[in-house]
Write an enzyme that holds these catalytic residues in place. Structure first.
Site, PDB file in Angstrom:
ATOM      1  N   THR A  45      67.946  42.028 -50.737  1.00 41.95           N
ATOM      2  CA  THR A  45      69.304  42.255 -51.377  1.00 41.95           C
ATOM      3  C   THR A  45      70.331  42.736 -50.501  1.00 41.95           C
ATOM      4  O   THR A  45      70.072  43.326 -49.487  1.00 41.95           O
ATOM      5  CB  THR A  45      69.193  43.173 -52.567  1.00 41.95           C
ATOM      6  OG1 THR A  45      70.166  42.821 -53.683  1.00 41.95           O
ATOM      7  CG2 THR A  45      69.026  44.545 -52.481  1.00 41.95           C
ATOM      8  N   CYS A  74      76.221  49.949 -54.706  1.00 39.70           N
ATOM      9  CA  CYS A  74      74.969  49.737 -55.375  1.00 39.70           C
ATOM     10  C   CYS A  74      73.693  50.226 -54.669  1.00 39.70           C
ATOM     11  O   CYS A  74      74.057  50.633 -53.577  1.00 39.70           O
ATOM     12  CB  CYS A  74      74.738  48.331 -55.693  1.00 39.70           C
ATOM     13  SG  CYS A  74      76.014  47.182 -56.449  1.00 39.70           S
ATOM     14  N   HIS A 109      68.293  46.518 -58.327  1.00 41.03           N
ATOM     15  CA  HIS A 109      69.607  46.296 -57.602  1.00 41.03           C
ATOM     16  C   HIS A 109      70.643  46.947 -58.608  1.00 41.03           C
ATOM     17  O   HIS A 109      71.036  46.285 -59.634  1.00 41.03           O
ATOM     18  CB  HIS A 109      70.051  45.061 -57.117  1.00 41.03           C
ATOM     19  CG  HIS A 109      71.585  44.953 -56.539  1.00 41.03           C
ATOM     20  ND1 HIS A 109      71.701  44.150 -55.550  1.00 41.03           N
ATOM     21  CD2 HIS A 109      72.487  45.455 -56.716  1.00 41.03           C
ATOM     22  CE1 HIS A 109      72.970  44.307 -55.096  1.00 41.03           C
ATOM     23  NE2 HIS A 109      73.551  45.205 -55.905  1.00 41.03           N
TER      24      HIS A 109
END
Ligand SMILES: [Fe+2]
Ligand SMILES: [Fe+2]
Lengths: 286, 159
Positions: free
Chosen positions: B23, B28, B45
């Site tokens: 990712t 985040c 995530h």
């Protein structure tokens, strides 16, 4: 300052042949949209002259993001159903994809990431214009967002060789990545982007969006609102990791931009929190 | 052959050896949990520390972590064999501190650590904070985590 790179970049911007090109139809449609004498059929005719663009435009007209439900099978039909501003945005997506949809080495962006970043920023900018009851400028927010980072496509190679110097200047002087680009290489990706748009003969408002998207406080008054919208949309996408590269979050959030748009704290948080919707909408453009 | 799965914003994925979960992170957090015996793991995530409860649980640290643990247990993992690595939570470089959105990265880190502790999942590595964007690869063959940020790569092996 890295003299060699600076000289090389000066050469490039002074010899526009070395800057990327865009299909003529994009520039023509942009001018025609602003011309009260240009009819829908004239615009449709102009687009139809470019067969490759026309195919993509029709596909995009029927994509989940732009479609109004009914199948559109001609450009003329599209101008009537979607309106010329929407068709202009669609032409724009079709005309810029090949320039932006590639790997951007020095910024560590894999193939497709810069393109998806532009689409997400575009969807979000348009959304901000709509919720702030500025629908009359939503199309410009969209087009400007698609290409706001176009300068990166040219600067990437040089960012790659000057990367260590840029990063150490960011660190020692506590300046943003894009300010350090300018100090080390003589140009930042905003300025290179502006040169590209000048080559394309694009209107001033789009040049301003590209030139000031990291420093909206320095934008001329008449374009400050649009620059601010793109600045905030860009910031939120980067925070969400969409198109974040080796320059990371080494950028600012401009308070003046927030004030110019009139965004409340809660609205700003909602824009970030709704990123999954923004991403879905952006991936529906194809 | 290793298969690569991209985990998007506010998404969650569990898989077994030899999958790689990837990712890209700004503010985040990528929460990676691994069962060292079963060689199975998962990645969440998350976008925000906490939500109202009614929405997509994958989006928030406080709901995503229990869900991820649960999904792993359903996949045959044992809670006592689980450990975590976390990454992300960056902030914008310059901002006025009265802008609450700018604090999200820090709040995400705090909430993630708190929830993992509450759920008794030991944190083996935390590559968090600062201003860099990160691309992370979570290798389910041995639970190692590769973090690429600012043109540099780091590897975290401890499980
Ligand atoms: Fe930029
Ligand atoms: Fe950008």
């Amino acid at each position: 300052m890295h003299e060699q790179i600076k000289q090389r970049l000066e050469q490039i911007v002074n010899n526009i042949g070395q800057l990327p090109s865009i299909p003529d139809v994009a520039g023509k449609v942009i001018t025609m949209v602003n011309d009260p004498d240009a009819s829908f059929s004239r615009i449709a005719e102009e687009i139809s002259k470019d067969q490759a663009i026309t195919t993509n435009v029709l596909k995009l007209c029927n994509s989940a993001y732009f479609s109004r439900g009914k199948e559109i099978s001609s450009v003329e039909r599209a101008t009537v159903t979607l309106g010329i501003k929407e068709v202009k945005d669609i032409v724009f997506v079709a005309a810029t994809k090949s320039i932006l949809d590639k790997q951007i080495m020095g910024y560590d962006l894999a193939k497709g990431e810069l393109w998806k970043h532009g689409l997400a920023v575009a969807v979000l900018s348009k959304h901000i214009a709509m919720i702030k009851k500025k629908s009359e400028i939503a199309d410009i927010a969209f087009t400007g967002s698609i290409i706001h980072d176009v300068g990166k496509t040219v600067l990437a190679l040089y960012v790659q060789s000057a990367f260590k110097e840029i990063v150490s200047l960011v660190d020692s002087k506590q300046i943003t990545f894009q300010s350090a680009e300018r100090e080390i290489m003589g140009f930042d990706h905003q300025e290179i982007g502006e040169k590209i748009l000048t080559k394309w003969n694009f209107p001033q408002i789009l040049r301003d969006i590209v030139r000031f998207h990291h420093e909206p406080e320095n934008a001329p008054n008449e374009s400050k609102l649009l620059v601010s919208i793109v600045h905030i949309a860009n910031t939120i996408c980067l925070m969400g990791g969409i198109g974040v590269g080796s320059d990371g979050l080494y950028h600012q959030i401009s308070e003046e931009a927030i004030k110019t748009i009139g965004l409340k704290d809660q609205e700003l948080e909602n824009l970030y929190s709704n990123l999954p919707d923004t991403i879905n909408n952006a991936s529906a453009i194809q | 052959m290793q298969t690569l799965i991209n985990v998007g914003v506010a998404q969650m994925q569990t898989a077994a050896n030899p999958t790689v979960l990837r990712t890209i992170l700004g503010s985040c957090i990528g929460i990676c949990i691994y069962d060292r015996v079963k060689k199975t793991g998962g990645m969440a995530h998350i976008l925000l520390p906490n939500g109202s409860g009614s929405e997509k649980p994958e989006k928030y640290a406080d709901t995503a972590i229990p869900l991820l643990i649960n999904n792993l247990i359903k996949a045959g993992c044992k809670k006592e064999n689980l450990s975590a690595k976390i990454s992300g939570g960056a902030s914008m470089f310059k901002f006025n501190p009265n802008i609450s959105l700018a604090q999200i990265g820090e709040k995400n880190i705090e909430m993630t650590i708190k929830l993992l502790e509450e759920n008794h999942i030991p944190i083996m590595a935390a590559d968090v904070g600062g201003n860099a964007g990160r691309v992370i690869d979570f290798y389910l063959e041995d639970g190692r985590l590769k973090v690429r940020a600012g043109g540099k790569e780091k590897m975290y092996y401890k499980i």
